[in-house]
Motif scaffolding. Structure first.
Motif, mmCIF file in Angstrom:
data_model
loop_
_atom_site.group_PDB
_atom_site.id
_atom_site.type_symbol
_atom_site.label_atom_id
_atom_site.label_comp_id
_atom_site.label_asym_id
_atom_site.label_seq_id
_atom_site.Cartn_x
_atom_site.Cartn_y
_atom_site.Cartn_z
ATOM 1 N N UNK A 180 35.226 41.615 31.250
ATOM 2 C CA UNK A 180 34.053 40.754 31.445
ATOM 3 C C UNK A 180 33.087 41.446 32.393
ATOM 4 N N UNK A 181 31.810 41.080 32.279
ATOM 5 C CA UNK A 181 30.777 41.614 33.167
ATOM 6 C C UNK A 181 30.010 40.456 33.798
ATOM 7 N N UNK A 182 29.372 40.738 34.916
ATOM 8 C CA UNK A 182 28.569 39.732 35.601
ATOM 9 C C UNK A 182 27.460 40.426 36.376
ATOM 10 N N UNK A 183 26.375 39.700 36.594
ATOM 11 C CA UNK A 183 25.207 40.257 37.291
ATOM 12 C C UNK A 183 24.785 39.338 38.432
ATOM 13 N N UNK A 184 25.658 39.144 39.430
ATOM 14 C CA UNK A 184 25.345 38.170 40.477
ATOM 15 C C UNK A 184 24.571 38.742 41.655
ATOM 16 N N UNK A 185 23.477 38.109 41.987
ATOM 17 C CA UNK A 185 22.774 38.305 43.260
ATOM 18 C C UNK A 185 22.395 39.765 43.518
ATOM 19 N N UNK A 186 21.822 40.399 42.494
ATOM 20 C CA UNK A 186 21.308 41.745 42.651
ATOM 21 C C UNK A 186 22.328 42.845 42.458
ATOM 22 N N UNK A 187 23.598 42.499 42.320
ATOM 23 C CA UNK A 187 24.651 43.480 42.061
ATOM 24 C C UNK A 187 25.160 43.314 40.631
ATOM 25 N N UNK A 188 25.917 44.299 40.173
ATOM 26 C CA UNK A 188 26.508 44.254 38.835
ATOM 27 C C UNK A 188 28.007 44.496 38.967
ATOM 28 N N UNK A 189 28.810 43.771 38.178
ATOM 29 C CA UNK A 189 30.250 43.978 38.201
ATOM 30 C C UNK A 189 30.811 44.057 36.792
ATOM 31 N N UNK A 190 31.907 44.790 36.674
ATOM 32 C CA UNK A 190 32.697 44.825 35.445
ATOM 33 C C UNK A 190 34.149 44.655 35.848
ATOM 34 N N UNK A 191 34.860 43.786 35.142
ATOM 35 C CA UNK A 191 36.226 43.428 35.508
ATOM 36 C C UNK A 191 37.151 43.590 34.316
ATOM 37 N N UNK A 192 38.307 44.180 34.562
ATOM 38 C CA UNK A 192 39.379 44.264 33.565
ATOM 39 C C UNK A 192 40.605 43.587 34.159
ATOM 40 N N UNK A 193 41.253 42.728 33.370
ATOM 41 C CA UNK A 193 42.451 42.019 33.809
ATOM 42 C C UNK A 193 43.596 42.304 32.850
ATOM 43 N N UNK A 227 23.897 41.849 46.721
ATOM 44 C CA UNK A 227 24.918 41.222 47.546
ATOM 45 C C UNK A 227 26.299 41.747 47.220
ATOM 46 N N UNK A 228 27.256 41.532 48.137
ATOM 47 C CA UNK A 228 28.636 41.945 47.907
ATOM 48 C C UNK A 228 29.638 40.827 48.212
ATOM 49 N N UNK A 229 29.204 39.719 48.797
ATOM 50 C CA UNK A 229 30.139 38.669 49.173
ATOM 51 C C UNK A 229 30.619 37.823 48.019
ATOM 52 N N UNK A 230 29.793 37.648 46.996
ATOM 53 C CA UNK A 230 30.132 36.751 45.898
ATOM 54 C C UNK A 230 30.357 37.437 44.542
ATOM 55 N N UNK A 231 29.843 38.625 44.285
ATOM 56 C CA UNK A 231 29.929 39.202 42.942
ATOM 57 C C UNK A 231 31.336 39.447 42.413
ATOM 58 N N UNK A 232 32.355 39.497 43.273
ATOM 59 C CA UNK A 232 33.709 39.728 42.785
ATOM 60 C C UNK A 232 34.345 38.531 42.113
ATOM 61 N N UNK A 233 33.754 37.348 42.256
ATOM 62 C CA UNK A 233 34.372 36.123 41.727
ATOM 63 C C UNK A 233 34.152 35.896 40.232
ATOM 64 N N UNK A 234 32.913 35.912 39.711
ATOM 65 C CA UNK A 234 32.696 35.341 38.377
ATOM 66 C C UNK A 234 33.274 36.126 37.212
ATOM 67 N N UNK A 235 33.526 37.423 37.368
ATOM 68 C CA UNK A 235 34.080 38.182 36.250
ATOM 69 C C UNK A 235 35.564 37.970 36.042
ATOM 70 N N UNK A 236 36.259 37.422 37.059
ATOM 71 C CA UNK A 236 37.716 37.304 36.980
ATOM 72 C C UNK A 236 38.165 36.249 35.965
ATOM 73 N N UNK A 237 37.671 34.990 36.016
ATOM 74 C CA UNK A 237 38.151 34.005 35.041
ATOM 75 C C UNK A 237 37.940 34.425 33.582
ATOM 76 N N UNK A 238 36.762 34.924 33.171
ATOM 77 C CA UNK A 238 36.634 35.317 31.764
ATOM 78 C C UNK A 238 37.480 36.525 31.393
ATOM 79 N N UNK A 239 37.629 37.486 32.308
ATOM 80 C CA UNK A 239 38.478 38.645 32.002
ATOM 81 C C UNK A 239 39.913 38.200 31.761
ATOM 82 N N UNK A 240 40.409 37.275 32.594
ATOM 83 C CA UNK A 240 41.763 36.755 32.420
ATOM 84 C C UNK A 240 41.866 35.946 31.131
ATOM 85 N N UNK A 241 40.899 35.075 30.884
ATOM 86 C CA UNK A 241 40.923 34.256 29.675
ATOM 87 C C UNK A 241 40.860 35.123 28.411
ATOM 88 N N UNK A 242 40.059 36.179 28.441
ATOM 89 C CA UNK A 242 39.972 37.074 27.283
ATOM 90 C C UNK A 242 41.275 37.843 27.084
#
Length: 251
Positions: free
Chosen positions: A112-125, A213-228
């Motif tokens: 899953x990917x996310x674009x929170x608060x000026x940062x970008x994240x990609x997560x694999x679970x 930002x770096x305080x919040x971007x780690x959260x939103x990619x985790x639930x969809x990566x796990x669900x997928x």
């Protein structure tokens, strides 16, 4: 502020997606809610990235495509996001969806990917099933905050944010009965215990974009990566959380 036409926190995570989908429309309908609800870590991204990234996997399946390759194709003109997604896959030792066997258990991966608060994240679970319950073994998270001032602090923030994201995905639920919350203390409100916490691997990727930002971007990619990952393992699509409410069987 000043009665905006769109509540930005409601559509966070939906309007910032970088995928090259030419025809799209984002809207929302305001619905009165009987319960006062407030912000939590990653705000609107916490729910909207779950909806969006899980549905994107369903689109990939309908197209007969691997979800990782499907995202790469939709990001072919977005070098920043391509580099980030590839970094997450590389961090995980190379993408493979599965199911596959590891340590005597059948496992699978989700992305899953996310674009929170000026940062970008990609997560694999990576997940398996233990007596019908979801067990998460590893989370690999790549973050591009533009420029990193203190990489160790960024890693710490991503790990803590990932913990909150996983706890909400696996266990947390606020239920109401007769107009009152069922849980009034933590004995009735489960949070992720230490023995169910997976390994969290973090890579900071600097693109030189404006600092995010770096305080919040780690959260939103985790639930969809796990669900997928659960969908890849079981063949059952996840459209609601927490996962503890469901019992899964291997596909």
């Amino acid at each position: 502020m000043k009665d905006p036409k769109v509540d930005e926190s409601v559509v966070e995570g939906l309007t910032e997606k970088p995928y090259a989908i030419p025809n799209r429309r984002v809207g929302f309908a305001r619905v009165a809610h009987p319960v006062n609800i407030g912000f939590w870590r990653s705000v609107g991204h916490s729910m909207n990235d779950f909806f969006y990234e899980c549905f994107l996997d369903e689109l990939a399946e309908a197209a007969g495509k691997d979800p990782y390759e499907y995202r790469l194709a939709l990001l072919k003109t977005r070098e920043r996001h391509l580099n980030l997604l590839r970094a997450a896959a590389e961090l995980s030792g190379g993408w493979r969806r599965g199911p596959f066997e590891r340590d005597g258990a059948r496992r699978a991966r989700g992305v899953a990917m996310a674009s929170p608060f000026g940062s970008e994240t990609a997560t694999v679970a990576e997940v398996s099933l233990d007596g019908g319950e979801v067990r998460v073994h590893d989370l690999w998270i790549a973050i591009d905050p533009g420029t990193a001032v203190n990489p160790l602090l960024i890693e710490a923030q991503i790990r803590s944010a990932a913990t909150i994201g996983l706890s909400s995905a696996l266990l947390e639920e606020m239920a109401f009965e007769g107009g009152a919350p069922r849980a009034v203390n933590y004995d009735a409100y489960p949070v992720l215990p230490p023995d169910k916490m997976p390994r969290v691997h973090v890579r900071v990727v600097e693109s030189g974009a404006p600092m995010g930002g770096v305080g919040e971007p780690g959260t939103p990619g985790v639930p969809p990566a796990v669900a997928n990952a659960v969908a890849a393992l079981t063949g059952q699509r996840v459209r609601s959380l927490p996962l503890a409410k469901a019992r899964f069987g291997a596909a």
